[in-house]
Design an enzyme around this catalytic site. Structure first.
Site, PDB file in Angstrom:
ATOM      1  N   GLN A 179       0.817  -1.221   0.000  1.00 44.95           N
ATOM      2  CA  GLN A 179       0.000   0.000   0.000  1.00 44.95           C
ATOM      3  C   GLN A 179       0.851   1.273   0.000  1.00 44.95           C
ATOM      4  OE1 GLN A 179      -3.401   0.450  -0.138  1.00 44.95           O
ATOM      5  NE2 GLN A 179      -3.691  -1.749  -0.394  1.00 44.95           N
ATOM      6  N   THR A 237       9.946 -17.651 -17.188  1.00 45.12           N
ATOM      7  CA  THR A 237      10.250 -16.614 -18.185  1.00 45.12           C
ATOM      8  C   THR A 237       9.688 -15.275 -17.719  1.00 45.12           C
ATOM      9  OG1 THR A 237      10.203 -18.276 -19.916  1.00 45.12           O
ATOM     10  CG2 THR A 237       9.947 -15.974 -20.614  1.00 45.12           C
ATOM     11  N   CYS A 325      -9.891  -9.024  -0.261  1.00 44.87           N
ATOM     12  CA  CYS A 325      -9.555 -10.410   0.031  1.00 44.87           C
ATOM     13  C   CYS A 325     -10.504 -11.006   1.057  1.00 44.87           C
ATOM     14  CB  CYS A 325      -8.130 -10.499   0.555  1.00 44.87           C
ATOM     15  SG  CYS A 325      -7.044  -9.485  -0.407  1.00 44.87           S
TER      16      CYS A 325
HETATM   17  C1  PLP Z   1      -2.996  -5.825  -2.409  1.00 45.15           C
HETATM   18  C2  PLP Z   1      -2.153  -6.186  -1.265  1.00 45.15           C
HETATM   19  C3  PLP Z   1      -1.380  -7.376  -1.274  1.00 45.15           C
HETATM   20  C4  PLP Z   1      -1.469  -8.378  -2.382  1.00 45.15           C
HETATM   21  O1  PLP Z   1      -0.864  -7.954  -3.575  1.00 45.15           O
HETATM   22  P1  PLP Z   1      -1.193  -8.722  -4.930  1.00 45.15           P
HETATM   23  O2  PLP Z   1      -0.300  -8.093  -5.936  1.00 45.15           O
HETATM   24  O3  PLP Z   1      -2.634  -8.488  -5.222  1.00 45.15           O
HETATM   25  O4  PLP Z   1      -0.874 -10.154  -4.701  1.00 45.15           O
HETATM   26  C5  PLP Z   1      -0.562  -7.626  -0.186  1.00 45.15           C
HETATM   27  N1  PLP Z   1      -0.494  -6.771   0.854  1.00 45.15           N
HETATM   28  C6  PLP Z   1      -1.205  -5.631   0.900  1.00 45.15           C
HETATM   29  C7  PLP Z   1      -1.066  -4.720   2.065  1.00 45.15           C
HETATM   30  C8  PLP Z   1      -2.064  -5.296  -0.150  1.00 45.15           C
HETATM   31  O5  PLP Z   1      -2.781  -4.181  -0.096  1.00 45.15           O
END
Ligand code: PLP
Length: 395
Positions: A179, A237, A325
């Site tokens: 973030q 890759t 999530c």
């Molecule tokens: C979005 C997020 C993730 C996951 O990242 P992805 O690229 O979607 O796997 C992990 N940690 C935080 C704090 C996030 O906001």
């Protein structure tokens, strides 16, 4: 209907300039970066240029950057990789109660495999309790993993202080900075960060690409077997176009960072003050003054966050109840519970995350709709009716 997008902590829109930079690698320049002929070398060159841009943004060396499929993979790679690498030295890991599932679930998995994990609590603003963290350290501690900025309430952690503590005790310090990268200033040297994860789609880059920084000298067991890509640490890759996009996105983000932060904070503060003025019985969560610019999390008492979100969706507004999530789950957010909110208040919370494409007109529309929706849902809420009746009795 046009989408009015207020979920920039879940993902962001790809910047047109980033797409332009990526296009040649999706079309004409399709060579495999490991091939020796010119077409392959072109890809290799583009990847290494992107790596340099990313390294520059956080003040590390390019050869300390490993490309991954995103933030989740970066977190998984380093937490598991360090745990397995150093298990003869110790089996103890320290994290916080408010981490992203990519960190929390990985730690839970490691507990099943015999590691011990301390989940440090946070105060009512969501700041990790440093004293509790200090007290949790023991000779067996091999890793501290604390996020830079929380994705649900925006609280920024005292990263430099944690880095100092970790360094004093010679413990590896990882921070999930997904973030923070692209918005906040980060210096891995000054902050004593040994490892850090980031993800391009959180700063107007493409989805499915991220990076892991690991300080030279910190070892980790790889979990992807195959070719020798990424200095033998991450087989597969390279996704040249996405890597190029990520490089461009991080460069743009830090060119604009200060203006970006000012704009986002202003809109966020305006949103919060208007909601405070127009809607009673609310609670502002997190620490907006010292939090991620653009992010706000507000609890609306007596009603469900899900209900608000469905009604906002009918008006074309995209927002979320905390984290993409955990949507679809009926449990209240682990973050809101950790800052001490009771279940029923945690349930009534929504996160608005403002991004660089939002306008004041859109924020005004959001406020107008929220006032109407919250009023209507409360009018139908038995909890609210009961509360109002009690109120009348008191006076
Ligand atoms: C979005 C997020 C993730 C996951 O990242 P992805 O690229 O979607 O796997 C992990 N940690 C935080 C704090 C996030 O906001």
């Amino acid at each position: 209907m046009k989408n009015i997008y207020f979920d920039n902590s879940a993902t962001t829109k790809l910047d047109e300039e980033v797409l332009k930079e990526m296009m040649p690698y999706l079309t004409e320049d399709y060579g495999n970066a490991s091939s020796i002929y010119r077409l392959g070398r072109e890809s290799r060159k583009a990847i290494e240029e992107a790596r340099e841009k990313i390294a520059k943004a956080i003040n590390c060396e390019p050869n300390e950057i490993y490309f991954t499929s995103g933030g989740s993979e970066a977190d998984n790679t380093i937490i598991r990789g360090v745990a397995y690498q150093y298990k003869n030295k110790g089996n103890h890991i320290i994290t916080s109660q408010i981490e992203h599932p990519a960190v929390l679930e990985t730690c839970k998995q490691l507990e099943k495999e015999g590691f011990e994990v301390s989940y440090i609590g946070v105060d009512e603003k969501g700041r990790v309790k440093l004293e509790e963290l200090q007290n949790a350290i023991k000779p067996e501690t091999i890793l501290i993993t604390i996020m830079f900025t929380n994705n649900e309430i925006g609280t920024i952690q005292p990263i430099a202080e944690i880095g100092k503590i970790a360094k004093e005790h010679q413990i590896i310090f990882h921070t999930d900075s997904v973030q923070a990268v692209g918005t906040l200033d980060i210096d891995v040297e000054k902050m004593n960060i040994d490892s850090l994860s980031m993800s391009a789609h959180k700063f107007y880059g493409p989805k499915g690409i991220g990076a892991l920084y690991v300080r030279k000298g910190v070892l980790f067991q790889k979990f992807m077997n195959g070719g020798h890509q990424e200095r033998n640490r991450r087989a597969g890759t390279e996704n040249t176009a996405a890597i190029v996009g990520m490089g461009k996105a991080i460069e743009l983000a830090y060119e604009q960072a200060e203006d970006h932060r000012n704009k986002l904070s202003k809109l966020r503060d305006y949103y919060i003050s208007q909601i405070q003025e127009k809607i009673p019985y609310i609670k502002i969560n997190g620490d907006p003054e010292n939090g991620l610019p653009g992010l706000s999390n507000i609890s609306f008492r007596f009603i469900e966050g899900e209900g608000i979100l469905l009604n906002l969706d009918l008006k074309g507004i995209c927002a979320s109840s905390g984290s993409a999530c955990t949507s679809g789950s009926l449990d209240p957010s682990h973050v809101l519970l950790a800052i001490g909110l009771p279940h029923e208040i945690a349930h009534g919370s929504i996160r608005i995350s403002i991004g660089k494409y939002n306008t004041k007109e859109e924020v005004d529309y959001l406020i107008e709709q929220l006032v109407e929706i919250v009023g209507r849902l409360r009018a139908m809420s038995p909890l609210y009716e009961e509360f109002v009746k009690k109120d009348i009795k008191i006076f």
